[in-house]
Design a protein around this motif. Structure first.
Motif, PDB file in Angstrom:
ATOM      1  N   ALA A 177      24.788  10.667  21.166  1.00 28.54           N
ATOM      2  CA  ALA A 177      24.267   9.565  20.192  1.00 28.54           C
ATOM      3  C   ALA A 177      26.024  10.370  18.580  1.00 28.54           C
ATOM      4  CB  ALA A 177      23.181  10.576  19.608  1.00 28.54           C
ATOM      5  N   THR A 178      25.952   9.407  18.298  1.00 27.69           N
ATOM      6  CA  THR A 178      26.948   9.316  17.140  1.00 27.69           C
ATOM      7  C   THR A 178      26.510  10.027  15.634  1.00 27.69           C
ATOM      8  OG1 THR A 178      27.866   7.063  18.371  1.00 27.69           O
ATOM      9  CG2 THR A 178      28.704   8.138  16.072  1.00 27.69           C
ATOM     10  N   PHE A 179      25.399   9.739  15.763  1.00 26.64           N
ATOM     11  CA  PHE A 179      24.656  10.013  14.388  1.00 26.64           C
ATOM     12  C   PHE A 179      23.146  10.484  14.869  1.00 26.64           C
ATOM     13  CE2 PHE A 179      27.474   6.687  12.644  1.00 26.64           C
ATOM     14  CZ  PHE A 179      27.763   7.894  12.160  1.00 26.64           C
ATOM     15  N   ILE A 180      22.386  11.579  14.492  1.00 29.33           N
ATOM     16  CA  ILE A 180      21.491  11.765  15.134  1.00 29.33           C
ATOM     17  C   ILE A 180      20.570  11.675  13.730  1.00 29.33           C
ATOM     18  CG2 ILE A 180      21.862  14.508  14.708  1.00 29.33           C
ATOM     19  CD1 ILE A 180      18.721  12.673  16.432  1.00 29.33           C
ATOM     20  N   SER A 181      19.323  10.409  13.282  1.00 28.68           N
ATOM     21  CA  SER A 181      18.778  10.851  11.568  1.00 28.68           C
ATOM     22  C   SER A 181      17.533  11.250  11.392  1.00 28.68           C
ATOM     23  CB  SER A 181      18.414   9.486  11.791  1.00 28.68           C
ATOM     24  OG  SER A 181      19.900   8.469  11.411  1.00 28.68           O
ATOM     25  N   PRO A 182      17.447  12.934  11.231  1.00 27.85           N
ATOM     26  CA  PRO A 182      16.137  13.625  10.980  1.00 27.85           C
ATOM     27  C   PRO A 182      16.175  12.772   9.338  1.00 27.85           C
ATOM     28  CG  PRO A 182      18.300  14.814  10.843  1.00 27.85           C
ATOM     29  CD  PRO A 182      18.620  13.489  10.570  1.00 27.85           C
ATOM     30  N   PHE A 183      14.159  12.871  10.156  1.00 22.44           N
ATOM     31  CA  PHE A 183      14.011  11.576   8.240  1.00 22.44           C
ATOM     32  C   PHE A 183      13.547  12.664   7.891  1.00 22.44           C
ATOM     33  CE2 PHE A 183      12.996   6.629   9.140  1.00 22.44           C
ATOM     34  CZ  PHE A 183      13.878   7.099   9.940  1.00 22.44           C
ATOM     35  N   ILE A 184      13.925  13.387   6.141  1.00 16.94           N
ATOM     36  CA  ILE A 184      13.485  14.660   6.031  1.00 16.94           C
ATOM     37  C   ILE A 184      11.873  13.767   5.087  1.00 16.94           C
ATOM     38  CG2 ILE A 184      15.240  16.210   5.867  1.00 16.94           C
ATOM     39  CD1 ILE A 184      16.254  15.641   3.409  1.00 16.94           C
ATOM     40  N   GLY A 185      12.253  12.812   4.072  1.00 23.41           N
ATOM     41  CA  GLY A 185      11.408  12.733   2.943  1.00 23.41           C
ATOM     42  C   GLY A 185       9.769  12.586   3.480  1.00 23.41           C
ATOM     43  N   ARG A 186       9.750  11.491   5.214  1.00 25.38           N
ATOM     44  CA  ARG A 186       9.001  11.481   5.572  1.00 25.38           C
ATOM     45  C   ARG A 186       7.886  12.727   5.600  1.00 25.38           C
ATOM     46  NH1 ARG A 186       9.171   5.564   8.418  1.00 25.38           N
ATOM     47  NH2 ARG A 186      10.494   4.915   7.261  1.00 25.38           N
ATOM     48  N   LEU A 187       8.636  13.456   6.308  1.00 26.62           N
ATOM     49  CA  LEU A 187       8.064  15.088   6.705  1.00 26.62           C
ATOM     50  C   LEU A 187       7.284  15.511   5.546  1.00 26.62           C
ATOM     51  CD1 LEU A 187      10.940  17.093   8.888  1.00 26.62           C
ATOM     52  CD2 LEU A 187       8.624  16.206   9.931  1.00 26.62           C
ATOM     53  N   ASP A 188       8.371  15.792   4.071  1.00 28.33           N
ATOM     54  CA  ASP A 188       8.260  16.000   2.994  1.00 28.33           C
ATOM     55  C   ASP A 188       6.212  15.588   2.705  1.00 28.33           C
ATOM     56  OD1 ASP A 188      10.188  17.283   3.271  1.00 28.33           O
ATOM     57  OD2 ASP A 188      10.909  16.655   1.299  1.00 28.33           O
ATOM     58  N   ASP A 189       6.632  13.791   2.682  1.00 35.22           N
ATOM     59  CA  ASP A 189       5.258  13.304   2.475  1.00 35.22           C
ATOM     60  C   ASP A 189       3.967  14.462   2.425  1.00 35.22           C
ATOM     61  OD1 ASP A 189       7.018  11.298   0.889  1.00 35.22           O
ATOM     62  OD2 ASP A 189       6.895   9.905   2.808  1.00 35.22           O
ATOM     63  N   ILE A 190       4.002  14.136   4.442  1.00 39.23           N
ATOM     64  CA  ILE A 190       3.092  15.093   5.598  1.00 39.23           C
ATOM     65  C   ILE A 190       2.775  16.681   4.805  1.00 39.23           C
ATOM     66  CG2 ILE A 190       2.520  13.455   6.894  1.00 39.23           C
ATOM     67  CD1 ILE A 190       3.972  15.087   8.652  1.00 39.23           C
ATOM     68  N   GLY A 191       3.238  17.641   3.806  1.00 35.61           N
ATOM     69  CA  GLY A 191       3.904  18.393   3.752  1.00 35.61           C
ATOM     70  C   GLY A 191       4.372  19.323   4.161  1.00 35.61           C
ATOM     71  N   GLN A 192       5.494  18.580   4.823  1.00 35.20           N
ATOM     72  CA  GLN A 192       6.591  19.829   5.859  1.00 35.20           C
ATOM     73  C   GLN A 192       7.721  19.565   4.926  1.00 35.20           C
ATOM     74  OE1 GLN A 192       6.645  19.517   9.704  1.00 35.20           O
ATOM     75  NE2 GLN A 192       4.459  18.724  10.109  1.00 35.20           N
ATOM     76  N   ASP A 193       8.540  21.005   5.088  1.00 36.73           N
ATOM     77  CA  ASP A 193       9.757  20.448   3.939  1.00 36.73           C
ATOM     78  C   ASP A 193      10.869  20.380   4.903  1.00 36.73           C
ATOM     79  OD1 ASP A 193      11.184  20.910   2.943  1.00 36.73           O
ATOM     80  OD2 ASP A 193      11.777  23.798   3.583  1.00 36.73           O
ATOM     81  N   GLY A 194      11.147  19.344   4.526  1.00 32.92           N
ATOM     82  CA  GLY A 194      11.776  18.257   5.510  1.00 32.92           C
ATOM     83  C   GLY A 194      13.351  18.911   5.334  1.00 32.92           C
ATOM     84  N   MET A 195      13.462  19.962   4.621  1.00 30.58           N
ATOM     85  CA  MET A 195      14.990  19.975   4.617  1.00 30.58           C
ATOM     86  C   MET A 195      14.885  21.448   5.624  1.00 30.58           C
ATOM     87  SD  MET A 195      17.370  19.775   3.449  1.00 30.58           S
ATOM     88  CE  MET A 195      17.003  18.506   2.130  1.00 30.58           C
ATOM     89  N   THR A 196      14.298  22.042   5.977  1.00 32.62           N
ATOM     90  CA  THR A 196      14.024  23.029   6.885  1.00 32.62           C
ATOM     91  C   THR A 196      13.873  22.485   7.970  1.00 32.62           C
ATOM     92  OG1 THR A 196      12.199  24.660   5.829  1.00 32.62           O
ATOM     93  CG2 THR A 196      12.212  25.014   8.230  1.00 32.62           C
ATOM     94  N   LEU A 197      14.768  21.229   8.405  1.00 35.39           N
ATOM     95  CA  LEU A 197      14.759  20.495   9.753  1.00 35.39           C
ATOM     96  C   LEU A 197      16.011  20.096   9.345  1.00 35.39           C
ATOM     97  CD1 LEU A 197      13.863  19.185  12.635  1.00 35.39           C
ATOM     98  CD2 LEU A 197      13.598  16.689  10.509  1.00 35.39           C
ATOM     99  N   ILE A 198      16.366  19.754   8.802  1.00 37.82           N
ATOM    100  CA  ILE A 198      18.101  19.753   8.478  1.00 37.82           C
ATOM    101  C   ILE A 198      18.703  21.722   8.821  1.00 37.82           C
ATOM    102  CG2 ILE A 198      19.904  19.350   7.302  1.00 37.82           C
ATOM    103  CD1 ILE A 198      18.146  16.628   7.714  1.00 37.82           C
ATOM    104  N   ASP A 199      18.458  22.141   8.395  1.00 38.21           N
ATOM    105  CA  ASP A 199      18.649  23.588   8.117  1.00 38.21           C
ATOM    106  C   ASP A 199      18.707  24.023   9.973  1.00 38.21           C
ATOM    107  OD1 ASP A 199      19.545  26.339   8.264  1.00 38.21           O
ATOM    108  OD2 ASP A 199      17.847  26.450   6.706  1.00 38.21           O
ATOM    109  N   ASP A 200      17.509  23.684  10.875  1.00 41.70           N
ATOM    110  CA  ASP A 200      17.486  24.392  12.138  1.00 41.70           C
ATOM    111  C   ASP A 200      19.606  23.014  13.030  1.00 41.70           C
ATOM    112  OD1 ASP A 200      15.254  25.430  11.269  1.00 41.70           O
ATOM    113  OD2 ASP A 200      14.130  23.924  12.196  1.00 41.70           O
ATOM    114  N   ILE A 201      18.838  22.304  12.409  1.00 47.61           N
ATOM    115  CA  ILE A 201      19.892  20.956  13.367  1.00 47.61           C
ATOM    116  C   ILE A 201      21.381  21.821  13.119  1.00 47.61           C
ATOM    117  CG2 ILE A 201      20.843  18.732  13.726  1.00 47.61           C
ATOM    118  CD1 ILE A 201      17.944  17.328  13.251  1.00 47.61           C
TER     119      ILE A 201
END
Ligand code: E4P
Length: 217
Positions: free
Chosen positions: A123-147
Protein backbone atom coordinates in the motif's frame (compact mmCIF):
# COMPACT_ATOMS: atom_id res chain seq x y z
CA UNK A 1 4.35 15.71 8.55
CA UNK A 2 2.24 16.07 5.42
CA UNK A 3 -1.28 17.49 5.76
CA UNK A 4 -4.04 16.06 3.61
CA UNK A 5 -7.50 17.61 3.70
CA UNK A 6 -10.35 15.22 4.38
CA UNK A 7 -13.18 16.65 2.28
CA UNK A 8 -14.76 16.67 -1.18
CA UNK A 9 -15.60 20.38 -0.87
CA UNK A 10 -13.52 21.96 -3.64
CA UNK A 11 -13.87 25.55 -2.42
CA UNK A 12 -12.53 24.56 1.03
CA UNK A 13 -9.62 22.70 -0.62
CA UNK A 14 -8.85 25.68 -2.84
CA UNK A 15 -8.81 28.11 0.06
CA UNK A 16 -6.54 25.88 2.21
CA UNK A 17 -4.28 25.23 -0.78
CA UNK A 18 -3.80 28.99 -1.17
CA UNK A 19 -2.57 29.02 2.43
CA UNK A 20 -0.01 26.33 1.54
CA UNK A 21 -1.63 23.78 3.80
CA UNK A 22 -2.62 21.06 1.35
CA UNK A 23 -0.18 18.26 0.53
CA UNK A 24 -3.00 16.03 -0.69
CA UNK A 25 -6.70 15.24 -0.26
CA UNK A 26 -8.72 12.29 0.98
CA UNK A 27 -12.34 11.60 0.13
CA UNK A 28 -14.64 8.72 0.93
CA UNK A 29 -18.12 7.72 -0.33
CA UNK A 30 -19.81 9.66 2.51
CA UNK A 31 -17.85 12.86 1.71
CA UNK A 32 -18.59 12.55 -2.03
CA UNK A 33 -22.29 11.96 -1.21
CA UNK A 34 -22.24 15.12 0.95
CA UNK A 35 -20.82 17.13 -1.97
CA UNK A 36 -23.85 16.13 -4.08
CA UNK A 37 -21.58 15.78 -7.14
CA UNK A 38 -20.53 12.98 -9.51
CA UNK A 39 -17.38 11.28 -8.24
CA UNK A 40 -15.41 11.52 -11.52
CA UNK A 41 -16.18 15.22 -11.83
CA UNK A 42 -15.32 16.16 -8.25
CA UNK A 43 -12.12 14.07 -8.17
CA UNK A 44 -10.95 15.61 -11.48
CA UNK A 45 -11.52 19.10 -10.09
CA UNK A 46 -9.67 18.33 -6.84
CA UNK A 47 -6.75 16.87 -8.81
CA UNK A 48 -6.51 20.17 -10.69
CA UNK A 49 -6.30 22.11 -7.43
CA UNK A 50 -3.53 20.04 -5.84
CA UNK A 51 -0.68 18.06 -7.39
CA UNK A 52 -0.54 15.87 -4.25
CA UNK A 53 -2.23 12.46 -3.87
CA UNK A 54 -6.05 12.60 -4.04
CA UNK A 55 -7.78 9.54 -2.59
CA UNK A 56 -10.88 8.28 -4.41
CA UNK A 57 -12.58 5.25 -2.90
CA UNK A 58 -13.99 2.20 -4.66
CA UNK A 59 -17.43 1.00 -3.60
CA UNK A 60 -17.32 -2.54 -5.00
CA UNK A 61 -16.53 -5.20 -2.40
CA UNK A 62 -15.36 -8.01 -4.69
CA UNK A 63 -11.89 -8.15 -6.26
CA UNK A 64 -12.95 -7.78 -9.91
CA UNK A 65 -15.29 -4.92 -9.08
CA UNK A 66 -12.62 -3.12 -7.05
CA UNK A 67 -10.11 -3.52 -9.87
CA UNK A 68 -12.53 -2.18 -12.50
CA UNK A 69 -13.54 0.79 -10.34
CA UNK A 70 -9.94 1.39 -9.24
CA UNK A 71 -8.66 1.44 -12.84
CA UNK A 72 -11.48 3.83 -13.81
CA UNK A 73 -10.67 6.18 -10.91
CA UNK A 74 -6.91 5.99 -11.59
CA UNK A 75 -7.48 7.20 -15.14
CA UNK A 76 -9.03 10.47 -13.93
CA UNK A 77 -5.59 11.97 -13.14
CA UNK A 78 -2.02 10.91 -12.42
CA UNK A 79 -2.31 11.97 -8.79
CA UNK A 80 -5.32 9.78 -7.91
CA UNK A 81 -4.69 7.32 -5.08
CA UNK A 82 -7.28 4.55 -5.26
CA UNK A 83 -8.75 3.86 -1.84
CA UNK A 84 -9.68 0.28 -1.01
CA UNK A 85 -11.06 -1.13 2.24
CA UNK A 86 -8.94 -3.33 4.47
CA UNK A 87 -10.49 -6.65 3.48
CA UNK A 88 -8.88 -9.65 1.82
CA UNK A 89 -10.25 -8.58 -1.57
CA UNK A 90 -9.14 -5.00 -0.86
CA UNK A 91 -5.56 -6.08 -0.22
CA UNK A 92 -5.51 -8.28 -3.33
CA UNK A 93 -6.75 -5.30 -5.32
CA UNK A 94 -4.08 -3.17 -3.65
CA UNK A 95 -1.29 -5.47 -4.77
CA UNK A 96 -2.55 -5.60 -8.38
CA UNK A 97 -3.11 -1.84 -8.63
CA UNK A 98 0.35 -1.19 -7.18
CA UNK A 99 1.86 -3.54 -9.80
CA UNK A 100 0.10 -1.39 -12.41
CA UNK A 101 1.78 1.72 -10.99
CA UNK A 102 -1.27 3.16 -9.21
CA UNK A 103 -1.06 4.72 -5.73
CA UNK A 104 -3.30 2.89 -3.24
CA UNK A 105 -4.65 4.07 0.10
CA UNK A 106 -5.87 1.17 2.27
CA UNK A 107 -8.65 2.49 4.46
CA UNK A 108 -10.68 1.43 7.51
CA UNK A 109 -7.66 0.10 9.44
CA UNK A 110 -8.33 -0.54 13.13
CA UNK A 111 -5.54 -2.91 14.23
CA UNK A 112 -1.73 -3.12 13.93
CA UNK A 113 -1.99 -6.52 12.27
CA UNK A 114 -4.21 -5.05 9.54
CA UNK A 115 -1.57 -2.35 9.00
CA UNK A 116 1.12 -5.02 8.69
CA UNK A 117 -0.91 -6.79 5.99
CA UNK A 118 -1.40 -3.53 4.09
CA UNK A 119 2.36 -2.87 4.11
CA UNK A 120 2.97 -6.38 2.79
CA UNK A 121 0.46 -5.64 0.00
CA UNK A 122 2.66 -2.59 -0.84
CA UNK A 123 0.00 0.00 0.00
CA UNK A 124 1.14 3.56 -0.66
CA UNK A 125 -0.80 4.69 2.42
CA UNK A 126 -2.41 2.91 5.35
CA UNK A 127 -5.26 4.83 6.98
CA UNK A 128 -5.79 3.99 10.67
CA UNK A 129 -9.04 5.62 11.88
CA UNK A 130 -8.20 7.00 15.30
CA UNK A 131 -11.34 9.08 16.02
CA UNK A 132 -13.64 6.11 15.44
CA UNK A 133 -11.60 4.08 17.96
CA UNK A 134 -11.80 6.92 20.49
CA UNK A 135 -15.56 7.00 19.87
CA UNK A 136 -15.91 3.41 21.13
CA UNK A 137 -13.76 4.00 24.21
CA UNK A 138 -10.40 2.80 22.85
CA UNK A 139 -7.27 4.96 22.49
CA UNK A 140 -6.87 5.53 18.76
CA UNK A 141 -3.40 6.97 19.22
CA UNK A 142 -2.12 3.68 20.65
CA UNK A 143 -2.82 2.22 17.21
CA UNK A 144 -0.59 4.84 15.55
CA UNK A 145 2.12 4.17 18.12
CA UNK A 146 1.93 0.40 17.45
CA UNK A 147 2.01 0.79 13.66
CA UNK A 148 4.92 3.25 13.72
CA UNK A 149 6.85 0.90 15.96
CA UNK A 150 6.20 -2.14 13.76
CA UNK A 151 6.97 -0.31 10.50
CA UNK A 152 10.23 1.06 11.97
CA UNK A 153 11.70 -2.47 12.01
CA UNK A 154 11.23 -3.01 8.27
CA UNK A 155 11.80 -1.33 4.96
CA UNK A 156 8.13 -0.92 3.96
CA UNK A 157 7.19 1.71 1.38
CA UNK A 158 3.83 2.32 3.09
CA UNK A 159 3.22 5.70 4.74
CA UNK A 160 1.05 5.99 7.84
CA UNK A 161 -1.84 8.35 7.06
CA UNK A 162 -3.59 9.21 10.32
CA UNK A 163 -7.33 9.38 9.57
CA UNK A 164 -10.58 10.09 11.37
CA UNK A 165 -8.90 13.04 13.06
CA UNK A 166 -11.21 14.99 15.35
CA UNK A 167 -9.09 17.62 17.10
CA UNK A 168 -5.70 19.42 17.19
CA UNK A 169 -4.36 17.18 19.95
CA UNK A 170 -4.65 14.20 17.59
CA UNK A 171 -2.23 16.00 15.25
CA UNK A 172 0.26 16.88 17.97
CA UNK A 173 0.33 13.31 19.24
CA UNK A 174 0.57 11.84 15.71
CA UNK A 175 3.43 14.23 14.83
CA UNK A 176 5.29 13.28 18.02
CA UNK A 177 5.06 9.66 16.91
CA UNK A 178 6.48 10.60 13.50
CA UNK A 179 3.39 9.64 11.46
CA UNK A 180 4.05 10.52 7.82
CA UNK A 181 0.69 12.10 6.99
CA UNK A 182 -2.50 13.20 8.72
CA UNK A 183 -5.76 13.87 6.93
CA UNK A 184 -7.72 16.62 8.60
CA UNK A 185 -11.22 17.99 8.14
CA UNK A 186 -10.97 21.71 7.21
CA UNK A 187 -12.40 22.68 10.63
CA UNK A 188 -9.52 20.91 12.42
CA UNK A 189 -6.93 22.60 10.17
CA UNK A 190 -8.41 25.97 11.08
CA UNK A 191 -8.48 25.04 14.78
CA UNK A 192 -4.69 24.48 14.66
CA UNK A 193 -4.18 28.25 14.40
CA UNK A 194 -6.21 29.02 17.47
CA UNK A 195 -5.30 29.80 21.07
CA UNK A 196 -7.30 32.14 23.33
CA UNK A 197 -4.08 33.70 24.66
CA UNK A 198 -3.05 34.55 21.09
CA UNK A 199 -6.34 36.42 20.58
CA UNK A 200 -6.16 38.08 24.01
CA UNK A 201 -2.51 39.06 23.60
CA UNK A 202 -3.09 40.54 20.16
CA UNK A 203 -6.06 42.53 21.42
CA UNK A 204 -3.96 43.99 24.27
CA UNK A 205 -1.01 44.85 22.00
CA UNK A 206 -3.30 46.63 19.53
CA UNK A 207 -5.09 48.56 22.31
CA UNK A 208 -1.73 49.79 23.71
CA UNK A 209 -0.50 50.65 20.23
CA UNK A 210 -3.62 52.72 19.54
CA UNK A 211 -2.82 54.87 22.60
CA UNK A 212 0.54 55.88 21.09
CA UNK A 213 -1.16 57.51 18.10
CA UNK A 214 1.64 56.11 15.92
CA UNK A 215 1.36 54.21 12.65
CA UNK A 216 4.24 52.06 11.40
CA UNK A 217 4.04 53.19 7.76
C1 E4P B 1 -10.10 9.15 5.81
O1 E4P B 1 -9.62 8.87 4.74
C2 E4P B 1 -11.53 9.18 6.08
O2 E4P B 1 -12.17 9.80 4.98
C3 E4P B 1 -11.88 10.00 7.28
O3 E4P B 1 -10.73 10.43 7.98
C4 E4P B 1 -12.93 9.39 8.16
O4 E4P B 1 -13.18 10.25 9.22
P1 E4P B 1 -14.47 10.13 10.14
O5 E4P B 1 -14.26 8.98 11.06
O6 E4P B 1 -14.52 11.44 10.88
O7 E4P B 1 -15.64 9.94 9.22
Amino acid sequence: MKFFVDTADVSEIRSLAEAGLVDGVTTNPSLVAKSGRKIAEVIAEICDVTPGPVSAEVTATDLEGMLSEGRYLAKIADNVAVKVPLTEAGLRACRTLRDEGTMVNVTLCFTPQQALLAAKARATFISPFIGRLDDIGQDGMTLIDDIMQIYSHYDFETEVLVASVRNPLHIVRAAKLGAHVATLPPSVIRALFKHPLTDKGLEAFLADWKKTGQSIL
